[in-house]
Design an enzyme around this catalytic site. Structure first.
Site, PDB file in Angstrom:
ATOM      1  N   LYS A   1       2.852 -17.622 -14.191  1.00  6.73           N
ATOM      2  CA  LYS A   1       2.886 -16.167 -14.109  1.00  6.73           C
ATOM      3  C   LYS A   1       3.887 -15.715 -13.045  1.00  6.73           C
ATOM      4  CE  LYS A   1       0.141 -13.456 -11.855  1.00  6.73           C
ATOM      5  NZ  LYS A   1      -1.038 -12.746 -11.305  1.00  6.73           N
TER       6      LYS A   1
ATOM      7  N   ASP B   1      -1.267 -11.345 -16.713  1.00  2.00           N
ATOM      8  CA  ASP B   1      -2.314 -11.283 -15.698  1.00  2.00           C
ATOM      9  C   ASP B   1      -3.626 -10.916 -16.387  1.00  2.00           C
ATOM     10  OD1 ASP B   1      -2.027  -8.623 -16.347  1.00  2.00           O
ATOM     11  OD2 ASP B   1      -1.770  -7.925 -14.284  1.00  2.00           O
TER      12      ASP B   1
END
Length: 256
Positions: free
Chosen positions: A166, A184
């Site tokens: 991420k 997320d």
């Protein structure tokens, strides 16, 4: 006269005791489990390419140039901010990094600051001790292996302490304009709730979104989805009444 014989009545205390014993022996029925947020209704009808294009057209019209909410001044400070944001809010990270980045906005300055002093700047952020160690470690690695610059590939960014997929996707997108999808908790929820890209893991949702979102929207797509999840499609009480895509959303429990 005939004598009337009556049967003795057992004492009340004995009856009460007997009933109590019988009640104790009989197992109570288990109460039905209450419905919680863990029980999710799954969308069934798939999205068409035209509908997906419409969704992101609406996002673009409402917010043509969405910005990430983590404050930074260059790729290095962006990298640090994203690493610090794990299990923390952007607002909380910004509060700590405003003063930090005034004194340490390069890997060398961060190393010169040192881990102990860095902890003082970020002690309001969760897991700050581990994060301070990672920031010093990634700064050292950037200097020793990448000439003090943030690398431009996912694999190289992921090799840095504290940086996962991420983090790499955010940096590649925001610093270098790559068409990446950072997933997320908000994007993961949206992908599943709306039915746009259902998946059991963030990677499945990421790959699913990359597959269906037209290229013209990919630069800003993850920002639109993050902001939509953060402020509109909330985890507990989605604000369906003000949602830009409520007529297209596949969520069976939407309130409009």
């Amino acid at each position: 006269m005939a004598k009337i014989i009556r049967k003795p009545v057992p004492p009340k205390a004995a009856v009460t005791k007997k009933k109590a014993k019988t009640a104790a022996a009989k197992p109570k029925a288990r109460p039905k489990a209450a419905k919680t947020n863990a029980v999710k209704s799954k969308p069934t009808k798939p999205w068409t390419p035209a509908e997906i294009h419409e969704v992101f057209s609406r996002f673009r019209k409402a917010n043509p140039e969405p910005k990430g909410e983590l404050e930074h001044v260059n790729p290095f400070t962006l990298l640090v901010a994203v690493v610090l944001s794990a299990q923390a809010t952007d607002a909380g990270v910004n509060k700590a990094t405003r003063a930090l980045f005034e004194v340490a906005d390069t890997p060398q300055k961060m190393l010169d600051l040192g881990e102990e002093r860095l902890r003082e700047y970020i002690k309001t952020i969760g897991l700050y001790r581990t994060k301070a160690k990672n920031v010093i470690g990634l700064s050292a690695k950037l200097l020793s292996e990448f000439g003090g610059e943030v690398p431009h590939t996912r694999a190289e960014i992921e090799s840095l302490p504290g940086a996962g997929r991420k983090t790499a996707n955010v940096v590649l997108n925001m610093a270098f304009g790559e068409h990446t999808m950072a997933v997320d908790t908000h994007v993961f929820r949206l992908g599943n709730r709306t039915g746009l890209a259902p998946g059991k893991t963030p990677l499945e949702v990421e790959l699913g979104l990359e597959k269906i979102i037209p290229s013209e929207f990919m630069l800003h797509a993850h920002h639109w989805l993050i902001l939509h999840g953060r402020y509109i499609c909330l985890a507990r009480k989605p604000r369906c009444e003000v949602c830009l895509i409520n007529d297209l959303c596949r969520w069976p429990e939407k309130t409009v």
